[in-house]
Design an enzyme around this catalytic site. Structure first.
Site, mmCIF file in Angstrom:
data_model
loop_
_atom_site.group_PDB
_atom_site.id
_atom_site.type_symbol
_atom_site.label_atom_id
_atom_site.label_comp_id
_atom_site.label_asym_id
_atom_site.label_seq_id
_atom_site.Cartn_x
_atom_site.Cartn_y
_atom_site.Cartn_z
ATOM 1 N N GLU A 24 0.790 -1.414 0.266
ATOM 2 C CA GLU A 24 -0.130 -0.228 0.264
ATOM 3 C C GLU A 24 0.846 0.980 -0.111
ATOM 4 O OE1 GLU A 24 -3.842 -0.692 2.137
ATOM 5 O OE2 GLU A 24 -2.189 -0.922 2.998
ATOM 6 N N LYS A 101 -11.418 4.695 1.817
ATOM 7 C CA LYS A 101 -10.247 3.833 0.844
ATOM 8 C C LYS A 101 -10.854 3.028 0.107
ATOM 9 C CE LYS A 101 -6.362 1.399 2.618
ATOM 10 N NZ LYS A 101 -5.190 1.221 3.487
#
Length: 131
Positions: A24, A101
């Site tokens: 990420e 997200k």
């Protein structure tokens, strides 16, 4: 009592490198921010002067800088940092921040993951503002 009006900014999408997983932080992803500022807009409405309100264009740029800036593990932490930006202007009494997200690393089909926090100016800070 002073009225609490709102300035609302929704759907601000910014690329960031937040998350607990190495991929990420390496690859990054888009985060979408919704922001609601509560403050009195009476003076701005009366004066028709941008200096009597929160300039939402400048606010959007500051929030984008936080999202694009230093990585954090949790979107809760990111939301807290964004809330602090919203409260920088002493006229703001409350800020509601939602961090979306939508590309979170969840191995299931889902539309979005989001965290919403609400932060209010403390009574002590309100007294400092009026002094």
């Amino acid at each position: 009592m002073q009225s609490l009006d709102e300035i609302v900014l929704t759907g601000l999408t910014v690329f960031g490198r937040h998350g607990v997983f190495e991929h990420e932080r390496r690859d990054g992803q888009d985060f979408t921010i919704d922001l609601r500022l509560r403050l009195s807009l009476a003076k701005a409405a009366d004066s028709d002067d941008v200096t009597d309100t929160v300039h939402y264009g400048e606010l959007a740029e500051k929030v984008a800088a936080v999202v694009a800036g230093e990585p954090v593990n949790l979107i809760e932490t990111l939301a807290e940092r964004i809330a602090a930006v919203g409260l920088e202007d002493r006229r703001v009494q409350e800020v509601v921040v939602t961090v979306h997200k939508p590309h979170a690393p969840i191995p299931l089909n889902f539309a979005d993951v989001a965290v919403t926090i609400i932060r209010r100016r403390t009574p002590d800070a309100m007294e400092e503002t009026s002094a």
